[in-house]
Design an enzyme around this catalytic site. Structure first.
Site, PDB file in Angstrom:
ATOM      1  N   SER A  36     -18.383  10.307   7.353  1.00  0.00           N
ATOM      2  CA  SER A  36     -16.918  10.878   6.938  1.00  0.00           C
ATOM      3  C   SER A  36     -16.276  10.084   7.592  1.00  0.00           C
ATOM      4  CB  SER A  36     -17.537  12.491   7.367  1.00  0.00           C
ATOM      5  OG  SER A  36     -16.946  11.710   9.003  1.00  0.00           O
ATOM      6  N   ASN A  55     -20.443   7.998  -1.383  1.00  0.00           N
ATOM      7  CA  ASN A  55     -20.300   9.257  -0.184  1.00  0.00           C
ATOM      8  C   ASN A  55     -20.897  10.851  -1.316  1.00  0.00           C
ATOM      9  OD1 ASN A  55     -19.848   9.220   2.513  1.00  0.00           O
ATOM     10  ND2 ASN A  55     -19.127  11.375   1.757  1.00  0.00           N
ATOM     11  N   CYS A  95     -25.738  -2.579  34.959  1.00  0.00           N
ATOM     12  CA  CYS A  95     -25.993  -3.827  34.509  1.00  0.00           C
ATOM     13  C   CYS A  95     -25.445  -4.357  33.140  1.00  0.00           C
ATOM     14  CB  CYS A  95     -26.819  -4.130  35.601  1.00  0.00           C
ATOM     15  SG  CYS A  95     -28.863  -4.549  34.533  1.00  0.00           S
ATOM     16  N   GLN A 153     -23.284   3.035  12.403  1.00  0.00           N
ATOM     17  CA  GLN A 153     -22.680   3.882  13.408  1.00  0.00           C
ATOM     18  C   GLN A 153     -24.278   4.777  13.732  1.00  0.00           C
ATOM     19  OE1 GLN A 153     -18.987   6.516  12.917  1.00  0.00           O
ATOM     20  NE2 GLN A 153     -19.705   5.969  10.239  1.00  0.00           N
ATOM     21  N   HIS A 190     -23.043   1.776  17.269  1.00  0.00           N
ATOM     22  CA  HIS A 190     -23.749   2.855  18.091  1.00  0.00           C
ATOM     23  C   HIS A 190     -24.354   2.419  18.923  1.00  0.00           C
ATOM     24  CE1 HIS A 190     -19.620   5.801  16.783  1.00  0.00           C
ATOM     25  NE2 HIS A 190     -19.794   4.886  16.788  1.00  0.00           N
TER      26      HIS A 190
HETATM   27  P1  NAD Z   1     -21.429  12.363   9.534  1.00  0.00           P
HETATM   28  O1  NAD Z   1     -22.212  13.389   9.432  1.00  0.00           O
HETATM   29  O2  NAD Z   1     -19.531  12.144  10.281  1.00  0.00           O
HETATM   30  O3  NAD Z   1     -21.092  12.765   8.222  1.00  0.00           O
HETATM   31  C1  NAD Z   1     -21.684  11.841   6.683  1.00  0.00           C
HETATM   32  C2  NAD Z   1     -20.916  11.890   5.306  1.00  0.00           C
HETATM   33  O4  NAD Z   1     -21.707  11.154   4.569  1.00  0.00           O
HETATM   34  C3  NAD Z   1     -20.588  12.973   4.605  1.00  0.00           C
HETATM   35  O5  NAD Z   1     -19.608  12.705   4.197  1.00  0.00           O
HETATM   36  C4  NAD Z   1     -21.701  13.486   3.959  1.00  0.00           C
HETATM   37  O6  NAD Z   1     -20.685  14.371   2.878  1.00  0.00           O
HETATM   38  C5  NAD Z   1     -22.419  12.149   3.567  1.00  0.00           C
HETATM   39  N1  NAD Z   1     -23.732  12.221   3.021  1.00  0.00           N
HETATM   40  C6  NAD Z   1     -24.613  13.232   3.268  1.00  0.00           C
HETATM   41  N2  NAD Z   1     -25.803  12.593   3.159  1.00  0.00           N
HETATM   42  C7  NAD Z   1     -25.220  11.316   1.515  1.00  0.00           C
HETATM   43  C8  NAD Z   1     -25.764  11.326   0.751  1.00  0.00           C
HETATM   44  N3  NAD Z   1     -27.298  10.803   1.289  1.00  0.00           N
HETATM   45  N4  NAD Z   1     -25.712  10.120   0.522  1.00  0.00           N
HETATM   46  C9  NAD Z   1     -24.539   9.895   0.642  1.00  0.00           C
HETATM   47  N5  NAD Z   1     -23.171  10.397   0.879  1.00  0.00           N
HETATM   48  C10 NAD Z   1     -24.264  12.057   2.094  1.00  0.00           C
HETATM   49  O7  NAD Z   1     -21.267  10.798   9.856  1.00  0.00           O
HETATM   50  P2  NAD Z   1     -21.237  10.286   9.954  1.00  0.00           P
HETATM   51  O8  NAD Z   1     -19.528   9.240   9.586  1.00  0.00           O
HETATM   52  O9  NAD Z   1     -21.466   8.830  10.864  1.00  0.00           O
HETATM   53  O10 NAD Z   1     -20.748  10.306  11.445  1.00  0.00           O
HETATM   54  C11 NAD Z   1     -21.561  11.366  12.608  1.00  0.00           C
HETATM   55  C12 NAD Z   1     -22.003   9.867  13.787  1.00  0.00           C
HETATM   56  O11 NAD Z   1     -23.170  10.724  14.507  1.00  0.00           O
HETATM   57  C13 NAD Z   1     -21.836   8.442  13.984  1.00  0.00           C
HETATM   58  O12 NAD Z   1     -21.242   8.258  15.163  1.00  0.00           O
HETATM   59  C14 NAD Z   1     -23.338   8.513  13.820  1.00  0.00           C
HETATM   60  O13 NAD Z   1     -23.593   7.797  15.205  1.00  0.00           O
HETATM   61  C15 NAD Z   1     -23.954   9.538  14.894  1.00  0.00           C
HETATM   62  N6  NAD Z   1     -24.938  10.309  13.884  1.00  0.00           N
HETATM   63  C16 NAD Z   1     -25.965   9.331  13.638  1.00  0.00           C
HETATM   64  C17 NAD Z   1     -27.175   9.604  12.992  1.00  0.00           C
HETATM   65  C18 NAD Z   1     -28.410   8.410  12.723  1.00  0.00           C
HETATM   66  O14 NAD Z   1     -27.673   7.493  13.097  1.00  0.00           O
HETATM   67  N7  NAD Z   1     -28.764   9.161  11.851  1.00  0.00           N
HETATM   68  C19 NAD Z   1     -27.351  10.419  12.281  1.00  0.00           C
HETATM   69  C20 NAD Z   1     -26.514  11.795  12.783  1.00  0.00           C
HETATM   70  C21 NAD Z   1     -25.469  11.564  13.751  1.00  0.00           C
END
Ligand code: NAD
Length: 284
Positions: A205, A248, A139, A110, A128
């Site tokens: 998450s 996680n 386009c 993601q 994403h």
């Molecule tokens: P989220 O923020 O909803 O959840 C992140 C999960 O990872 C949480 O459960 C948290 O406890 C856990 N976590 C955090 N650090 C960790 C680690 N070091 N080791 C293990 N677990 C850890 O993220 P999501 O589910 O990816 O959804 C967020 C959306 O936002 C996605 O669609 C993504 O595209 C976007 N996003 C992307 C980035 C990126 O590209 N790095 C950053 C922020 C958000």
């Protein structure tokens, strides 16, 4: 904990078609905050969550104003700032190594930060999209971000950037909330989830849809397989059962609803290299 690493390594080594799903938690150890973790952007700033849900409509309504906001230092949308400087961490490298060993067939992420690719993952689906590219809203053509002097366009009051082919408005290639997932990416991911026998779900998450469907699709298939097996129908070869392993920092709805088989609770940057270490021992 050691036994959990060994268990995951055993499941991976015995798999025929293992895939990994990853989320923002993969990159927190690279210095990019997630959204919903304890130090997440939204956890600390709920207003940012509201703004994220409105972003796509703001872009459609007034692309110039939206681009100006994206390029404002300190703005929540100025994601390029952080992400451009980040480097892959041991978790990204561990997944790339599992692919190199022939175990992982796909990483479906993601994340929009491009760190899996920089770590060497090749069979990568960026569900994403990615912030390193711009995409034409008319386009669909994609361009490297470096091809555009976005700051220059801002100074000269020439935003939004325009497509070099059809002059349509460009957005960054990251998929916004409420924006459709490109069809090719959606279908490829669904296909991989439908046929994997091991799914490693890392640092997500698992609440953002449709991505969060993928473990549920895999799990549903296992339930069907078990029902058919109970009815005496031989299905093991045709529809392999799946083992879903979560890595996680905290339990997720996948844990609570029994979608995942087990959770290895810890940091992806620490747990994934340990699993790779155990895989190496088994393969010696
Ligand atoms: P989220 O923020 O909803 O959840 C992140 C999960 O990872 C949480 O459960 C948290 O406890 C856990 N976590 C955090 N650090 C960790 C680690 N070091 N080791 C293990 N677990 C850890 O993220 P999501 O589910 O990816 O959804 C967020 C959306 O936002 C996605 O669609 C993504 O595209 C976007 N996003 C992307 C980035 C990126 O590209 N790095 C950053 C922020 C958000």
């Amino acid at each position: 904990m050691e036994e959990m690493f060994q268990r995951a390594a055993g499941d991976l080594v015995n798999s025929k078609y293992a895939i990994a799903l990853t989320g923002a938690g993969m990159s927190t150890e690279s210095g990019i905050p997630d959204f919903r973790g304890p130090d997440g952007i939204w956890t600390k700033n709920p207003e940012a969550e509201r703004k994220s849900y409105d972003a796509y409509y703001e872009l459609l309504h007034d692309p110039k104003a939206h681009w100006e906001e994206i390029l404002t230092p300190g703005s929540f949308f100025n994601l390029f700032e952080n992400i451009g400087k980040a480097l892959p961490n041991p978790g990204h490298h561990a997944l790339a190594e599992l692919e190199g060993m022939g175990i992982l067939k796909f990483v479906i992420t993601q994340n929009v930060d491009g760190l899996h690719r920089r770590a060497g993952s090749q069979n990568l689906i960026e569900y994403h999209g990615g912030l390193g590219r711009l995409r034409c809203m008319s386009c669909g053509l994609r361009f490297d971000r470096e091809e555009f002097d976005l700051e220059g366009l801002k100074r000269e009051n020439q935003l939004p950037p325009r497509c070099k082919s059809c002059n349509g408005v460009l957005k960054h290639d990251g998929v916004y909330f409420r924006e459709p997932i490109p069809g090719d990416v959606y279908n490829l991911s669904l296909e991989a989830a439908s046929k994997c026998d091991v799914m490693l779900v890392c640092g997500t998450s698992a609440v953002v849809y449709p991505f969060a469907e993928l473990p549920r699709v895999a799990r549903q298939r296992r339930a069907e397989t078990e029902r058919k097996a109970e009815a005496g129908i031989h299905v093991a070869e045709r529809i392999p059962a799946v083992t879903i392993i979560e890595v996680n920092a905290e339990p997720t709805p996948l844990t609570g609803e029994g979608i995942s088989d087990y959770l290895i609770r810890g940091k992806t940057g620490e747990v994934l290299p340990k699993i790779v270490e155990e895989v190496r021992k088994i393969r010696q």
